[in-house]
Design an enzyme around this catalytic site. Structure first.
Site, short mmCIF file in Angstrom:
data_model
loop_
_atom_site.label_atom_id
_atom_site.label_comp_id
_atom_site.label_asym_id
_atom_site.label_seq_id
_atom_site.Cartn_x
_atom_site.Cartn_y
_atom_site.Cartn_z
N LYS A 1 0.87 -1.18 0.00
CA LYS A 1 0.00 0.00 0.00
C LYS A 1 0.90 1.23 0.00
O LYS A 1 1.76 1.38 0.87
CB LYS A 1 -0.90 -0.01 1.24
N THR B 1 -3.31 -5.56 0.40
CA THR B 1 -2.76 -4.23 0.69
C THR B 1 -3.67 -3.49 1.66
O THR B 1 -3.20 -2.67 2.45
CB THR B 1 -2.55 -3.41 -0.60
N ASP B 2 -4.95 -3.82 1.63
CA ASP B 2 -5.88 -3.19 2.59
C ASP B 2 -5.51 -3.57 4.02
O ASP B 2 -5.55 -2.75 4.93
CB ASP B 2 -7.31 -3.61 2.26
N PHE C 1 31.71 29.35 -11.00
CA PHE C 1 31.72 28.21 -11.93
C PHE C 1 32.44 28.64 -13.21
O PHE C 1 31.96 29.50 -13.95
CB PHE C 1 30.29 27.73 -12.24
N ARG D 1 28.00 33.93 -8.24
CA ARG D 1 26.64 33.60 -8.64
C ARG D 1 25.85 33.16 -7.43
O ARG D 1 26.42 32.90 -6.36
CB ARG D 1 26.64 32.49 -9.71
N GLN E 1 28.95 20.27 -7.57
CA GLN E 1 29.53 18.95 -7.30
C GLN E 1 30.48 19.01 -6.09
O GLN E 1 30.48 18.14 -5.22
CB GLN E 1 30.30 18.44 -8.54
N ASN F 1 20.36 22.10 -9.38
CA ASN F 1 20.99 23.43 -9.42
C ASN F 1 19.90 24.41 -9.84
O ASN F 1 19.54 24.48 -11.02
CB ASN F 1 22.15 23.41 -10.41
N HIS G 1 18.83 27.39 -10.98
CA HIS G 1 19.57 28.50 -11.61
C HIS G 1 18.91 29.85 -11.34
O HIS G 1 17.68 29.98 -11.42
CB HIS G 1 19.62 28.29 -13.13
O1 LIG Z 1 27.90 23.81 -10.28
C1 LIG Z 1 27.67 23.57 -11.48
N1 LIG Z 1 28.00 22.36 -12.00
C2 LIG Z 1 27.78 22.03 -13.30
O2 LIG Z 1 28.11 20.90 -13.75
C3 LIG Z 1 27.19 23.02 -14.12
N2 LIG Z 1 26.83 23.03 -15.43
C4 LIG Z 1 26.27 24.25 -15.66
O3 LIG Z 1 25.82 24.64 -16.78
N3 LIG Z 1 26.30 25.01 -14.53
C5 LIG Z 1 26.85 24.27 -13.56
N4 LIG Z 1 27.10 24.52 -12.25
#
Ligand SMILES: O=c1[nH]c(=O)c2[nH]c(=O)[nH]c2[nH]1
Length: 290
Positions: A12, A61-62, A157, A174, A217, A243, A245
């Site tokens: 469930k 499942t009930d 970056f 950023r 990363q 990420n 943006h």
């Molecule tokens: O921290 C980031 N890792 C990426 O692999 C990546 N690729 C991207 O376009 N921006 C970012 N920023």
């Protein structure tokens, strides 16, 4: 054509369960709440139900749903990992046809506003996924999701591959924003799940805020490393971090500059950065992540 039944499981999904505990005299009790979303999933001697329609091995499942409510009434909930283990063990130990149980629980947080009044916390959800099998083996993975974080500077970056399709401009300043989903595997040496939750959560926040980031990363790894350092009873952590943006808006058509002050917060597409960090001597994960 010859075919056969492959791996299968059933249960469930998303049993919504709220358990209230009353503390003190009836008229003047302080209440405590646990607000859960429980999903059960069983496997075992299930060939016949698939191949011939014989349901004799099937715990409906009930019934699985009812069991969650009944055990919450009888035993309380405590830490979600404890309640998940209680349920998983119950299914495997009470039904010979059930060889393996997986129980996943999401917990929604309520902040106290009075003795019996609460405000739902909008933020992260605490999670767990436990397994128990008929050989008595158990695994516990705890986690959180929807933990939304942002650094408004301290993120760069650049230095990435540039090919004929690259338009991204390198940046030394950023916004870095994400919604963390983290799951961590316990070694099995502890049952202090509330304490380790607070340790891991605190480590993730500290490392996110405290890392000068050259990529998401790198931040992900720092977060995982910090959690493993702070919490000896976990041996592996898996992180999934979009990420989110934030693009500086071009205000030059209006005769205005934009020194990283006005952003368009895009919701999609988003980068999705995922990885695991584990101790060199981490034990075999077995079925923990399944
Ligand atoms: O921290 C980031 N890792 C990426 O692999 C990546 N690729 C991207 O376009 N921006 C970012 N920023």
């Amino acid at each position: 054509m010859s075919v056969k039944l492959g791996p299968n499981r059933y249960g469930k999904a998303e049993i919504r369960l709220v358990r209230v505990v009353r503390d003190g005299p009836v008229d003047d009790a302080v209440h405590h709440v646990k607000d859960l979303n429980v999903s059960t999933s069983l496997s075992g001697d299930m060939d016949a139900v698939h191949l011939t329609g014989d349901n004799a091995a099937v715990l409906p499942t009930d019934t699985q749903k009812n069991t969650a409510y009944a055990l919450a009434r009888e035993h309380g909930v405590g830490q979600i990992e404890e309640f998940a283990l209680l349920l998983a063990r119950h299914f495997v130990e009470s039904q010979p046809t059930v060889h393996h149980a997986r129980v996943e629980i999401d917990e929604y947080a309520w902040r106290r506003e009075g003795p019996h009044s609460f405000v739902r916390e909008g933020g992260e959800v605490r999670t767990c996924a436990v397994h128990h099998d008929r050989d008595g083996r158990s695994t516990v993975v705890s986690g959180l999701k929807d933990l939304v974080l942002m650094n408004t500077t301290g993120s760069e970056f650049h230095g990435y591959i540039v090919d004929e399709y690259t338009t991204l401009q390198p940046t030394t300043d950023r916004i870095l924003a994400t919604a963390v989903a983290a799951r961590w595997r316990h070694t099995g040496d502890t049952t202090a799940y509330g304490k380790s939750y607070e340790q891991v959560r605190g480590s993730l926040l500290d490392a996110f805020a405290g890392t000068h980031s050259l990529s998401l990363q790198q931040t992900l790894y720092a977060m995982g490393e910090r959690a493993l350092t702070a919490c000896p009873e976990i041996c592996e952590i898996r992180l999934s971090m979009p990420n989110k943006h934030h693009f500086p808006v071009d205000l030059s058509p209006f005769g205005l500059d934009n020194q990283n002050e006005v952003f368009f917060a895009a919701d999609r597409p988003y980068g999705l950065i995922e990885g695991s960090v584990l101790r060199e001597d981490a034990s075999d994960a077995g079925f923990a992540w399944e």
